[in-house]
Design an enzyme around this catalytic site. Sequence first.
Site, PDB file in Angstrom:
ATOM      1  N   ASP A  75      53.766  39.829  32.084  1.00 18.66           N
ATOM      2  CA  ASP A  75      53.358  40.359  33.603  1.00 18.66           C
ATOM      3  C   ASP A  75      53.320  41.924  33.340  1.00 18.66           C
ATOM      4  OD1 ASP A  75      54.006  39.768  37.020  1.00 18.66           O
ATOM      5  OD2 ASP A  75      53.030  41.400  36.031  1.00 18.66           O
ATOM      6  N   ASN A 107      38.991  47.746  41.091  1.00 21.31           N
ATOM      7  CA  ASN A 107      37.714  47.467  41.487  1.00 21.31           C
ATOM      8  C   ASN A 107      37.506  48.914  42.298  1.00 21.31           C
ATOM      9  OD1 ASN A 107      37.846  47.659  44.658  1.00 21.31           O
ATOM     10  ND2 ASN A 107      38.987  45.639  44.102  1.00 21.31           N
ATOM     11  N   ASP A 109      45.284  43.716  39.754  1.00 29.35           N
ATOM     12  CA  ASP A 109      45.063  44.574  40.926  1.00 29.35           C
ATOM     13  C   ASP A 109      45.897  44.220  42.235  1.00 29.35           C
ATOM     14  OD1 ASP A 109      42.382  45.986  42.967  1.00 29.35           O
ATOM     15  OD2 ASP A 109      44.348  46.897  42.437  1.00 29.35           O
ATOM     16  N   SER A 147      38.432  43.250  32.794  1.00 31.65           N
ATOM     17  CA  SER A 147      37.155  42.730  32.977  1.00 31.65           C
ATOM     18  C   SER A 147      37.196  41.159  32.359  1.00 31.65           C
ATOM     19  CB  SER A 147      35.957  43.262  32.472  1.00 31.65           C
ATOM     20  OG  SER A 147      35.606  44.625  32.990  1.00 31.65           O
ATOM     21  N   GLY A 157      39.058  38.722  33.643  1.00 26.59           N
ATOM     22  CA  GLY A 157      39.353  37.847  34.860  1.00 26.59           C
ATOM     23  C   GLY A 157      38.210  37.657  35.474  1.00 26.59           C
TER      24      GLY A 157
END
Length: 176
Positions: free
Chosen positions: A9, A23, A33, A121, A123
């Site tokens: 993690d 984003n 995020d 990117s 995911g």
Amino acid sequence: MKLRIAPGDLTETVVDAVVNAANSSLLGGGGVDGAIHRRGGSEILAACRRLRETSLPDGLPAGQAVVTTAGKLPARWVIHTVGPVHSPREDRSQTLASCYREALRVAGEIGARSVAFPTISAGVYGWPMDDAVRIAVETVREVAARQESSAPGVEEVVFVPFGADAESAFRAQLST
Ligand code: APR
């Protein structure tokens, strides 16, 4: 600059700076995020809001990077970057590479000595894992090759794959 893999993690990775796959709004989301904002707490969002009210009124463009506090995370900073959404029609590889380059440039500017990356990117933004990993490792190696000019002081880059596929992709790429 050393490169290593630390599966797990990202929010628990003990480095100076963790890189967020954000984003453009910088106001949070899902995936890594969401984990960073959940675990890091409201200080991070408050810092992101201040950026939106000042230097980034239109948000953070894809491929760019900006730093905030890491709040309650073990890391000292969060470097937010926005990956490109994968497109089968348009090659956005350079934008994805820019996320790694710009995050390391910012890391050099703030004096971070260790930086941890998720697989940007790969995911929600749909980038095929193997190619996302290839771009990550190739770009960081390029930065390492011209270390003094592009990311002075960054001694260690940690890739934090999430899940077995990501981990084996990084192990394969780093063994080339
Ligand atoms: N630690 C490490 N890696 C993680 C974690 C975590 N806690 N959570 C997810 N990941 C992995 C995913 O499995 C994927 O391999 O991070 C990689 C990036 O996935 P996303 O977080 O979905 O990021 P991305 O594909 O760049 O999409 C960004 O998703 O979360 C929203 O707000 C974000 O809109 C933005 C978009």
